[in-house]
Scaffold this motif. Structure first.
Motif, PDB file in Angstrom:
ATOM      1  N   LEU A  53       0.798  -1.233   0.000  1.00 18.54           N
ATOM      2  CA  LEU A  53       0.000   0.000   0.000  1.00 18.54           C
ATOM      3  C   LEU A  53       0.828   1.278   0.000  1.00 18.54           C
ATOM      4  O   LEU A  53       0.309   2.348  -0.311  1.00 18.54           O
ATOM      5  CB  LEU A  53      -0.920   0.010   1.242  1.00 18.54           C
ATOM      6  CG  LEU A  53      -1.927  -1.143   1.312  1.00 18.54           C
ATOM      7  CD1 LEU A  53      -2.674  -1.120   2.645  1.00 18.54           C
ATOM      8  CD2 LEU A  53      -2.938  -1.042   0.162  1.00 18.54           C
ATOM      9  N   HIS A  54       2.111   1.173   0.357  1.00 19.10           N
ATOM     10  CA  HIS A  54       2.919   2.386   0.463  1.00 19.10           C
ATOM     11  C   HIS A  54       3.266   2.960  -0.894  1.00 19.10           C
ATOM     12  O   HIS A  54       3.451   2.230  -1.869  1.00 19.10           O
ATOM     13  CB  HIS A  54       4.238   2.093   1.179  1.00 19.10           C
ATOM     14  CG  HIS A  54       4.098   1.906   2.647  1.00 19.10           C
ATOM     15  ND1 HIS A  54       3.652   2.904   3.481  1.00 19.10           N
ATOM     16  CD2 HIS A  54       4.345   0.839   3.439  1.00 19.10           C
ATOM     17  CE1 HIS A  54       3.639   2.451   4.718  1.00 19.10           C
ATOM     18  NE2 HIS A  54       4.044   1.201   4.730  1.00 19.10           N
ATOM     19  N   GLN A  55       3.415   4.272  -0.892  1.00 20.06           N
ATOM     20  CA  GLN A  55       4.024   4.905  -2.052  1.00 20.06           C
ATOM     21  C   GLN A  55       5.515   4.571  -1.984  1.00 20.06           C
ATOM     22  O   GLN A  55       6.126   4.753  -0.921  1.00 20.06           O
ATOM     23  CB  GLN A  55       3.832   6.405  -1.920  1.00 20.06           C
ATOM     24  CG  GLN A  55       3.735   7.079  -3.223  1.00 20.06           C
ATOM     25  CD  GLN A  55       3.332   8.532  -3.045  1.00 20.06           C
ATOM     26  OE1 GLN A  55       2.696   8.893  -2.053  1.00 20.06           O
ATOM     27  NE2 GLN A  55       3.726   9.344  -3.979  1.00 20.06           N
ATOM     28  N   ILE A  56       6.088   4.110  -3.077  1.00 17.00           N
ATOM     29  CA  ILE A  56       7.499   3.685  -3.044  1.00 17.00           C
ATOM     30  C   ILE A  56       8.406   4.809  -2.530  1.00 17.00           C
ATOM     31  O   ILE A  56       9.256   4.581  -1.673  1.00 17.00           O
ATOM     32  CB  ILE A  56       7.960   3.234  -4.462  1.00 17.00           C
ATOM     33  CG1 ILE A  56       7.235   1.959  -4.884  1.00 17.00           C
ATOM     34  CG2 ILE A  56       9.469   3.053  -4.526  1.00 17.00           C
ATOM     35  CD1 ILE A  56       7.671   0.700  -4.194  1.00 17.00           C
TER      36      ILE A  56
ATOM     37  N   GLU B 116       7.900   7.250  -0.587  1.00 14.26           N
ATOM     38  CA  GLU B 116       7.748   7.545   0.830  1.00 14.26           C
ATOM     39  C   GLU B 116       8.366   6.408   1.665  1.00 14.26           C
ATOM     40  O   GLU B 116       9.058   6.635   2.648  1.00 14.26           O
ATOM     41  CB  GLU B 116       6.252   7.730   1.109  1.00 14.26           C
ATOM     42  CG  GLU B 116       5.873   8.100   2.521  1.00 14.26           C
ATOM     43  CD  GLU B 116       5.491   6.877   3.340  1.00 14.26           C
ATOM     44  OE1 GLU B 116       5.671   6.929   4.556  1.00 14.26           O
ATOM     45  OE2 GLU B 116       5.045   5.864   2.737  1.00 14.26           O
ATOM     46  N   TRP B 117       8.160   5.161   1.240  1.00 11.32           N
ATOM     47  CA  TRP B 117       8.666   4.008   1.975  1.00 11.32           C
ATOM     48  C   TRP B 117      10.195   3.953   1.919  1.00 11.32           C
ATOM     49  O   TRP B 117      10.862   3.673   2.910  1.00 11.32           O
ATOM     50  CB  TRP B 117       8.061   2.720   1.394  1.00 11.32           C
ATOM     51  CG  TRP B 117       8.614   1.484   2.033  1.00 11.32           C
ATOM     52  CD1 TRP B 117       9.507   0.604   1.496  1.00 11.32           C
ATOM     53  CD2 TRP B 117       8.331   1.000   3.350  1.00 11.32           C
ATOM     54  NE1 TRP B 117       9.786  -0.395   2.387  1.00 11.32           N
ATOM     55  CE2 TRP B 117       9.084  -0.175   3.535  1.00 11.32           C
ATOM     56  CE3 TRP B 117       7.510   1.446   4.394  1.00 11.32           C
ATOM     57  CZ2 TRP B 117       9.050  -0.906   4.714  1.00 11.32           C
ATOM     58  CZ3 TRP B 117       7.481   0.714   5.569  1.00 11.32           C
ATOM     59  CH2 TRP B 117       8.238  -0.441   5.727  1.00 11.32           C
ATOM     60  N   ARG B 118      10.732   4.263   0.740  1.00 11.55           N
ATOM     61  CA  ARG B 118      12.174   4.131   0.563  1.00 11.55           C
ATOM     62  C   ARG B 118      12.920   5.143   1.415  1.00 11.55           C
ATOM     63  O   ARG B 118      14.039   4.882   1.863  1.00 11.55           O
ATOM     64  CB  ARG B 118      12.486   4.226  -0.926  1.00 11.55           C
ATOM     65  CG  ARG B 118      13.237   5.382  -1.427  1.00 11.55           C
ATOM     66  CD  ARG B 118      12.954   5.553  -2.899  1.00 11.55           C
ATOM     67  NE  ARG B 118      14.189   5.599  -3.642  1.00 11.55           N
ATOM     68  CZ  ARG B 118      14.273   6.035  -4.888  1.00 11.55           C
ATOM     69  NH1 ARG B 118      13.210   6.435  -5.542  1.00 11.55           N
ATOM     70  NH2 ARG B 118      15.427   6.065  -5.493  1.00 11.55           N
ATOM     71  N   ALA B 119      12.301   6.299   1.681  1.00  7.90           N
ATOM     72  CA  ALA B 119      12.948   7.334   2.491  1.00  7.90           C
ATOM     73  C   ALA B 119      13.169   6.842   3.927  1.00  7.90           C
ATOM     74  O   ALA B 119      14.061   7.303   4.629  1.00  7.90           O
ATOM     75  CB  ALA B 119      12.093   8.592   2.495  1.00  7.90           C
TER      76      ALA B 119
ATOM     77  N   HIS C  57      16.215  -6.598  -9.697  1.00 13.23           N
ATOM     78  CA  HIS C  57      15.087  -5.674  -9.822  1.00 13.23           C
ATOM     79  C   HIS C  57      15.175  -4.614  -8.743  1.00 13.23           C
ATOM     80  O   HIS C  57      15.808  -4.824  -7.699  1.00 13.23           O
ATOM     81  CB  HIS C  57      13.758  -6.437  -9.727  1.00 13.23           C
ATOM     82  CG  HIS C  57      13.595  -7.189  -8.436  1.00 13.23           C
ATOM     83  ND1 HIS C  57      14.230  -8.399  -8.185  1.00 13.23           N
ATOM     84  CD2 HIS C  57      12.911  -6.903  -7.305  1.00 13.23           C
ATOM     85  CE1 HIS C  57      13.923  -8.817  -6.980  1.00 13.23           C
ATOM     86  NE2 HIS C  57      13.129  -7.926  -6.406  1.00 13.23           N
ATOM     87  N   ALA C  58      14.529  -3.478  -9.005  1.00 13.87           N
ATOM     88  CA  ALA C  58      14.473  -2.381  -8.036  1.00 13.87           C
ATOM     89  C   ALA C  58      13.164  -1.642  -8.269  1.00 13.87           C
ATOM     90  O   ALA C  58      12.819  -1.331  -9.415  1.00 13.87           O
ATOM     91  CB  ALA C  58      15.642  -1.424  -8.261  1.00 13.87           C
ATOM     92  N   ALA C  59      12.410  -1.394  -7.199  1.00 15.63           N
ATOM     93  CA  ALA C  59      11.125  -0.697  -7.319  1.00 15.63           C
ATOM     94  C   ALA C  59      11.377   0.801  -7.183  1.00 15.63           C
ATOM     95  O   ALA C  59      11.825   1.267  -6.140  1.00 15.63           O
ATOM     96  CB  ALA C  59      10.162  -1.190  -6.241  1.00 15.63           C
ATOM     97  N   MET C  60      11.103   1.564  -8.236  1.00 16.39           N
ATOM     98  CA  MET C  60      11.456   2.986  -8.271  1.00 16.39           C
ATOM     99  C   MET C  60      10.277   3.918  -8.039  1.00 16.39           C
ATOM    100  O   MET C  60      10.460   5.081  -7.684  1.00 16.39           O
ATOM    101  CB  MET C  60      12.091   3.337  -9.620  1.00 16.39           C
ATOM    102  CG  MET C  60      13.290   2.484  -9.982  1.00 16.39           C
ATOM    103  SD  MET C  60      14.482   2.315  -8.621  1.00 16.39           S
ATOM    104  CE  MET C  60      15.098   3.987  -8.505  1.00 16.39           C
ATOM    105  N   GLY C  61       9.068   3.439  -8.292  1.00 15.17           N
ATOM    106  CA  GLY C  61       7.924   4.325  -8.098  1.00 15.17           C
ATOM    107  C   GLY C  61       6.625   3.560  -8.201  1.00 15.17           C
ATOM    108  O   GLY C  61       6.596   2.433  -8.687  1.00 15.17           O
ATOM    109  N   GLY C  62       5.550   4.204  -7.716  1.00 17.56           N
ATOM    110  CA  GLY C  62       4.230   3.609  -7.798  1.00 17.56           C
ATOM    111  C   GLY C  62       3.640   3.366  -6.425  1.00 17.56           C
ATOM    112  O   GLY C  62       4.286   3.610  -5.395  1.00 17.56           O
ATOM    113  N   GLN C  63       2.409   2.902  -6.418  1.00 12.41           N
ATOM    114  CA  GLN C  63       1.692   2.617  -5.169  1.00 12.41           C
ATOM    115  C   GLN C  63       0.543   1.669  -5.494  1.00 12.41           C
ATOM    116  O   GLN C  63      -0.080   1.810  -6.543  1.00 12.41           O
ATOM    117  CB  GLN C  63       1.149   3.927  -4.576  1.00 12.41           C
ATOM    118  CG  GLN C  63       0.484   3.743  -3.227  1.00 12.41           C
ATOM    119  CD  GLN C  63       0.051   5.070  -2.596  1.00 12.41           C
ATOM    120  OE1 GLN C  63      -0.106   6.055  -3.314  1.00 12.41           O
ATOM    121  NE2 GLN C  63      -0.133   5.081  -1.291  1.00 12.41           N
ATOM    122  N   PHE C  64       0.283   0.750  -4.605  1.00  7.79           N
ATOM    123  CA  PHE C  64      -0.809  -0.225  -4.659  1.00  7.79           C
ATOM    124  C   PHE C  64      -0.489  -1.374  -5.619  1.00  7.79           C
ATOM    125  O   PHE C  64      -0.610  -1.256  -6.838  1.00  7.79           O
ATOM    126  CB  PHE C  64      -2.156   0.424  -5.040  1.00  7.79           C
ATOM    127  CG  PHE C  64      -2.528   1.564  -4.134  1.00  7.79           C
ATOM    128  CD1 PHE C  64      -2.516   1.410  -2.754  1.00  7.79           C
ATOM    129  CD2 PHE C  64      -2.883   2.799  -4.665  1.00  7.79           C
ATOM    130  CE1 PHE C  64      -2.852   2.461  -1.913  1.00  7.79           C
ATOM    131  CE2 PHE C  64      -3.231   3.852  -3.824  1.00  7.79           C
ATOM    132  CZ  PHE C  64      -3.201   3.689  -2.449  1.00  7.79           C
TER     133      PHE C  64
END
Ligand code: SIN
Ligand code: FE
Length: 300
Positions: free
Chosen positions: A126-129, A131-134, A260-267
Protein backbone atom coordinates in the motif's frame (compact mmCIF):
# COMPACT_ATOMS: atom_id res chain seq x y z
CA UNK A 1 21.30 5.42 -18.34
CA UNK A 2 25.00 4.56 -18.89
CA UNK A 3 24.62 0.82 -19.40
CA UNK A 4 21.23 0.05 -20.98
CA UNK A 5 20.08 -3.54 -21.42
CA UNK A 6 18.17 -4.62 -24.55
CA UNK A 7 14.43 -5.03 -24.02
CA UNK A 8 14.38 -8.60 -25.32
CA UNK A 9 17.00 -9.70 -22.79
CA UNK A 10 14.85 -8.38 -19.96
CA UNK A 11 11.26 -9.08 -20.97
CA UNK A 12 8.87 -11.32 -22.88
CA UNK A 13 5.47 -9.71 -23.53
CA UNK A 14 2.39 -11.94 -23.62
CA UNK A 15 -1.15 -11.22 -24.86
CA UNK A 16 -3.13 -13.07 -22.14
CA UNK A 17 -6.32 -11.27 -21.05
CA UNK A 18 -7.73 -13.97 -18.76
CA UNK A 19 -6.20 -15.58 -15.68
CA UNK A 20 -7.21 -19.00 -17.01
CA UNK A 21 -6.67 -18.38 -20.71
CA UNK A 22 -6.10 -21.43 -22.86
CA UNK A 23 -2.45 -21.18 -23.94
CA UNK A 24 -1.03 -23.46 -26.65
CA UNK A 25 1.85 -25.85 -26.00
CA UNK A 26 4.31 -23.87 -28.11
CA UNK A 27 3.50 -20.67 -26.23
CA UNK A 28 3.81 -22.26 -22.78
CA UNK A 29 7.17 -23.76 -23.78
CA UNK A 30 8.41 -20.33 -24.93
CA UNK A 31 7.12 -18.67 -21.74
CA UNK A 32 8.80 -21.18 -19.43
CA UNK A 33 12.07 -20.95 -21.37
CA UNK A 34 12.09 -17.13 -21.12
CA UNK A 35 11.18 -17.12 -17.43
CA UNK A 36 13.89 -19.66 -16.56
CA UNK A 37 16.43 -17.53 -18.43
CA UNK A 38 15.58 -14.75 -15.98
CA UNK A 39 13.24 -12.71 -18.17
CA UNK A 40 10.15 -11.01 -16.85
CA UNK A 41 6.93 -12.34 -18.38
CA UNK A 42 4.91 -9.19 -18.94
CA UNK A 43 1.14 -9.40 -19.40
CA UNK A 44 0.09 -5.79 -20.10
CA UNK A 45 -3.61 -6.68 -20.49
CA UNK A 46 -4.17 -8.84 -17.44
CA UNK A 47 -5.85 -6.71 -14.74
CA UNK A 48 -7.11 -7.94 -11.39
CA UNK A 49 -10.45 -6.23 -10.76
CA UNK A 50 -11.35 -5.21 -7.21
CA UNK A 51 -14.85 -5.24 -5.70
CA UNK A 52 -16.09 -1.98 -4.11
CA UNK A 53 -15.30 -3.41 -0.67
CA UNK A 54 -11.79 -4.40 -1.71
CA UNK A 55 -11.15 -0.97 -3.26
CA UNK A 56 -11.62 0.54 0.21
CA UNK A 57 -8.42 -1.31 1.20
CA UNK A 58 -6.26 0.97 -0.97
CA UNK A 59 -5.15 3.17 1.91
CA UNK A 60 -1.77 3.03 3.72
CA UNK A 61 -3.61 3.90 6.97
CA UNK A 62 -4.78 0.28 6.94
CA UNK A 63 -1.28 -0.99 7.66
CA UNK A 64 -0.02 -1.66 11.14
CA UNK A 65 2.73 0.87 11.97
CA UNK A 66 6.12 0.18 10.33
CA UNK A 67 4.77 -2.65 8.19
CA UNK A 68 5.68 -2.80 4.57
CA UNK A 69 2.53 -4.65 3.57
CA UNK A 70 -0.46 -6.80 4.45
CA UNK A 71 0.45 -10.46 4.07
CA UNK A 72 -1.54 -13.65 3.68
CA UNK A 73 -0.51 -17.30 3.83
CA UNK A 74 -3.29 -19.53 2.46
CA UNK A 75 -1.78 -22.60 4.20
CA UNK A 76 -2.97 -22.01 7.74
CA UNK A 77 -5.14 -19.04 6.69
CA UNK A 78 -2.76 -16.52 8.24
CA UNK A 79 -3.39 -12.80 7.68
CA UNK A 80 -0.98 -10.18 9.08
CA UNK A 81 -0.54 -6.43 9.07
CA UNK A 82 -4.13 -5.11 9.01
CA UNK A 83 -4.46 -2.28 11.54
CA UNK A 84 -8.24 -1.92 11.22
CA UNK A 85 -10.05 -5.09 12.45
CA UNK A 86 -13.22 -4.40 10.41
CA UNK A 87 -11.16 -4.54 7.22
CA UNK A 88 -9.68 -7.99 7.88
CA UNK A 89 -12.41 -9.95 6.02
CA UNK A 90 -12.02 -7.82 2.87
CA UNK A 91 -8.20 -8.11 3.00
CA UNK A 92 -8.41 -11.88 3.41
CA UNK A 93 -10.91 -12.15 0.57
CA UNK A 94 -8.75 -10.06 -1.77
CA UNK A 95 -5.54 -12.00 -1.11
CA UNK A 96 -7.35 -15.33 -1.26
CA UNK A 97 -8.91 -14.43 -4.61
CA UNK A 98 -5.56 -13.22 -5.93
CA UNK A 99 -3.89 -16.45 -4.84
CA UNK A 100 -6.51 -18.51 -6.69
CA UNK A 101 -6.16 -16.39 -9.82
CA UNK A 102 -2.37 -16.78 -9.71
CA UNK A 103 -2.75 -20.57 -9.47
CA UNK A 104 -5.02 -20.46 -12.52
CA UNK A 105 -2.47 -18.33 -14.37
CA UNK A 106 0.33 -20.80 -13.58
CA UNK A 107 -1.85 -23.72 -14.68
CA UNK A 108 -2.55 -22.09 -18.04
CA UNK A 109 0.79 -20.36 -18.76
CA UNK A 110 3.39 -22.47 -16.91
CA UNK A 111 1.58 -25.82 -16.55
CA UNK A 112 4.72 -27.67 -15.46
CA UNK A 113 4.90 -25.68 -12.20
CA UNK A 114 1.67 -25.77 -10.12
CA UNK A 115 2.07 -29.38 -8.96
CA UNK A 116 5.51 -28.54 -7.51
CA UNK A 117 4.86 -24.98 -6.22
CA UNK A 118 4.48 -24.71 -2.46
CA UNK A 119 4.46 -22.31 0.50
CA UNK A 120 2.29 -19.63 -1.14
CA UNK A 121 2.47 -16.18 0.45
CA UNK A 122 0.78 -13.06 -0.87
CA UNK A 123 1.09 -9.37 -0.10
CA UNK A 124 -0.95 -6.22 -0.62
CA UNK A 125 1.53 -3.34 -0.90
CA UNK A 126 0.00 0.00 0.00
CA UNK A 127 2.92 2.39 0.46
CA UNK A 128 4.02 4.90 -2.05
CA UNK A 129 7.50 3.69 -3.04
CA UNK A 130 9.10 7.13 -2.68
CA UNK A 131 7.75 7.55 0.83
CA UNK A 132 8.67 4.01 1.98
CA UNK A 133 12.17 4.13 0.56
CA UNK A 134 12.95 7.33 2.49
CA UNK A 135 12.42 5.37 5.73
CA UNK A 136 14.27 2.14 4.85
CA UNK A 137 17.84 1.17 5.78
CA UNK A 138 20.05 0.40 2.75
CA UNK A 139 19.58 -3.33 3.25
CA UNK A 140 15.78 -3.02 3.16
CA UNK A 141 15.76 -0.39 0.42
CA UNK A 142 14.17 -2.22 -2.52
CA UNK A 143 14.75 0.76 -4.81
CA UNK A 144 18.33 -0.52 -5.08
CA UNK A 145 18.92 -3.27 -7.65
CA UNK A 146 18.95 -6.65 -5.90
CA UNK A 147 17.97 -10.30 -6.13
CA UNK A 148 15.66 -11.58 -3.40
CA UNK A 149 17.06 -13.63 -0.52
CA UNK A 150 15.21 -14.14 2.77
CA UNK A 151 17.43 -13.60 5.84
CA UNK A 152 15.25 -15.58 8.26
CA UNK A 153 13.86 -18.20 5.86
CA UNK A 154 16.69 -20.09 4.12
CA UNK A 155 15.33 -21.72 0.96
CA UNK A 156 18.29 -24.01 0.19
CA UNK A 157 18.25 -23.40 -3.54
CA UNK A 158 14.50 -23.42 -4.09
CA UNK A 159 13.25 -20.83 -6.52
CA UNK A 160 11.32 -17.69 -5.56
CA UNK A 161 8.58 -17.35 -8.17
CA UNK A 162 6.65 -14.07 -7.94
CA UNK A 163 3.58 -12.69 -9.68
CA UNK A 164 2.74 -8.96 -9.45
CA UNK A 165 -0.31 -6.94 -10.51
CA UNK A 166 -0.53 -3.16 -10.44
CA UNK A 167 -3.94 -2.22 -8.95
CA UNK A 168 -3.38 1.56 -8.74
CA UNK A 169 -6.76 3.28 -9.32
CA UNK A 170 -5.23 6.66 -10.33
CA UNK A 171 -3.36 5.58 -13.47
CA UNK A 172 0.06 5.45 -11.77
CA UNK A 173 2.56 2.88 -13.07
CA UNK A 174 4.81 0.68 -10.96
CA UNK A 175 8.28 1.54 -12.18
CA UNK A 176 11.14 -0.93 -11.88
CA UNK A 177 14.72 -1.09 -12.92
CA UNK A 178 15.65 -4.55 -14.18
CA UNK A 179 19.24 -5.81 -14.27
CA UNK A 180 21.63 -8.19 -15.99
CA UNK A 181 21.38 -11.99 -16.48
CA UNK A 182 22.25 -14.02 -13.38
CA UNK A 183 25.44 -15.77 -14.62
CA UNK A 184 26.96 -12.37 -15.47
CA UNK A 185 25.84 -10.97 -12.11
CA UNK A 186 27.25 -13.92 -10.16
CA UNK A 187 30.63 -13.73 -11.91
CA UNK A 188 30.81 -10.01 -11.16
CA UNK A 189 30.18 -10.29 -7.41
CA UNK A 190 31.49 -13.73 -6.43
CA UNK A 191 35.12 -12.62 -5.87
CA UNK A 192 33.95 -10.17 -3.18
CA UNK A 193 32.12 -12.61 -0.93
CA UNK A 194 33.05 -13.39 2.64
CA UNK A 195 33.71 -16.94 3.84
CA UNK A 196 30.90 -19.20 5.00
CA UNK A 197 31.19 -20.44 8.58
CA UNK A 198 29.04 -23.57 9.16
CA UNK A 199 29.20 -22.95 12.92
CA UNK A 200 27.77 -19.44 12.52
CA UNK A 201 24.82 -20.78 10.52
CA UNK A 202 24.25 -23.49 13.17
CA UNK A 203 24.21 -20.74 15.83
CA UNK A 204 21.80 -18.46 13.89
CA UNK A 205 19.40 -21.38 13.74
CA UNK A 206 19.95 -22.46 17.35
CA UNK A 207 19.05 -19.00 18.71
CA UNK A 208 16.05 -18.71 16.37
CA UNK A 209 17.27 -15.96 14.01
CA UNK A 210 16.74 -18.32 11.07
CA UNK A 211 13.86 -20.80 10.83
CA UNK A 212 16.14 -23.55 9.47
CA UNK A 213 19.90 -23.77 9.06
CA UNK A 214 21.38 -21.40 6.48
CA UNK A 215 23.09 -23.42 3.76
CA UNK A 216 26.15 -22.19 1.92
CA UNK A 217 23.78 -21.33 -0.93
CA UNK A 218 21.70 -19.08 1.35
CA UNK A 219 24.87 -17.46 2.64
CA UNK A 220 26.00 -16.65 -0.92
CA UNK A 221 22.59 -15.29 -1.96
CA UNK A 222 22.44 -12.97 1.07
CA UNK A 223 25.97 -11.80 0.28
CA UNK A 224 24.91 -11.13 -3.28
CA UNK A 225 21.82 -9.20 -2.13
CA UNK A 226 23.89 -7.03 0.21
CA UNK A 227 26.85 -6.57 -2.16
CA UNK A 228 24.53 -5.29 -4.89
CA UNK A 229 22.59 -2.92 -2.67
CA UNK A 230 25.67 -1.49 -0.97
CA UNK A 231 27.54 -0.73 -4.22
CA UNK A 232 26.64 2.77 -5.50
CA UNK A 233 28.72 2.34 -8.67
CA UNK A 234 26.88 -0.84 -9.58
CA UNK A 235 23.54 0.81 -8.83
CA UNK A 236 24.37 3.69 -11.14
CA UNK A 237 26.45 2.05 -13.87
CA UNK A 238 25.47 -1.65 -13.82
CA UNK A 239 23.58 -3.03 -16.84
CA UNK A 240 19.91 -2.17 -16.44
CA UNK A 241 16.76 -0.83 -18.01
CA UNK A 242 13.70 0.92 -16.67
CA UNK A 243 10.30 -0.75 -17.01
CA UNK A 244 6.91 0.85 -16.40
CA UNK A 245 4.09 -1.49 -15.41
CA UNK A 246 0.82 0.44 -15.77
CA UNK A 247 -2.33 -0.28 -13.75
CA UNK A 248 -4.09 -3.30 -15.18
CA UNK A 249 -0.87 -5.12 -15.98
CA UNK A 250 0.60 -8.28 -14.46
CA UNK A 251 4.18 -9.59 -14.56
CA UNK A 252 6.00 -12.71 -13.41
CA UNK A 253 9.65 -13.35 -12.57
CA UNK A 254 12.03 -15.48 -10.55
CA UNK A 255 13.01 -12.73 -8.12
CA UNK A 256 15.99 -14.72 -6.79
CA UNK A 257 17.47 -14.54 -10.29
CA UNK A 258 16.29 -11.33 -11.97
CA UNK A 259 17.87 -8.17 -10.53
CA UNK A 260 15.09 -5.67 -9.82
CA UNK A 261 14.47 -2.38 -8.04
CA UNK A 262 11.12 -0.70 -7.32
CA UNK A 263 11.46 2.99 -8.27
CA UNK A 264 7.92 4.32 -8.10
CA UNK A 265 4.23 3.61 -7.80
CA UNK A 266 1.69 2.62 -5.17
CA UNK A 267 -0.81 -0.22 -4.66
CA UNK A 268 0.38 -3.62 -5.78
CA UNK A 269 -0.64 -7.24 -5.36
CA UNK A 270 2.16 -9.79 -5.14
CA UNK A 271 2.00 -13.58 -4.89
CA UNK A 272 5.04 -15.71 -4.03
CA UNK A 273 5.53 -19.45 -4.53
CA UNK A 274 8.58 -21.57 -3.83
CA UNK A 275 9.57 -24.03 -6.54
CA UNK A 276 12.09 -26.89 -6.21
CA UNK A 277 14.92 -26.68 -8.73
CA UNK A 278 14.06 -30.18 -9.97
CA UNK A 279 10.67 -28.90 -11.18
CA UNK A 280 12.29 -26.52 -13.66
CA UNK A 281 12.47 -27.37 -17.36
CA UNK A 282 16.12 -26.40 -17.30
CA UNK A 283 17.52 -26.77 -13.75
CA UNK A 284 20.97 -25.69 -14.97
CA UNK A 285 19.69 -22.10 -15.09
CA UNK A 286 18.81 -22.01 -11.37
CA UNK A 287 21.03 -19.71 -9.26
CA UNK A 288 21.96 -22.80 -7.23
CA UNK A 289 23.46 -24.55 -10.26
CA UNK A 290 25.01 -21.39 -11.70
CA UNK A 291 26.75 -20.70 -8.37
CA UNK A 292 27.76 -24.36 -7.92
CA UNK A 293 29.44 -24.42 -11.30
CA UNK A 294 31.28 -21.17 -10.52
CA UNK A 295 32.59 -22.27 -7.11
CA UNK A 296 32.94 -25.92 -8.20
CA UNK A 297 31.49 -27.23 -4.96
CA UNK A 298 28.08 -28.35 -3.67
CA UNK A 299 26.28 -25.49 -1.89
CA UNK A 300 23.50 -27.33 -0.03
C1 SIN B 1 10.80 -5.96 -4.54
O1 SIN B 1 10.35 -7.10 -4.66
O2 SIN B 1 11.99 -5.78 -4.33
C2 SIN B 1 9.88 -4.76 -4.63
C3 SIN B 1 8.93 -4.92 -5.74
C4 SIN B 1 7.80 -3.92 -5.66
O3 SIN B 1 7.25 -3.74 -4.57
O4 SIN B 1 7.46 -3.35 -6.70
FE1 FE C 1 12.90 -7.74 -4.25
Amino acid sequence: MPNPMALDIAVMTLPNQQWNENTGEQDTAAAIAALEQGKILYLPRLPFLLTAQESALLDPALLEPNRKNISYRPDGDRLDGVAVPEQRPAARQLLERYHRSCLALLASLLPAYPAACHSPAGTLRLHQIAEWRARASWRKDDSRLHVDAFPSRPNRGERILRIFTNINPFGISRTWRVGEPFPQLARRFLPRFKRYYPLASWWLNAVGITKTRRSRYDHLMLQLHDAMKSDPDYQRDGPQRTMDFPPGSTWICFSDQTPHAAMGGQFLLEQTFLLPVAAMRNPGLAPLNVLQSLVRAPLI
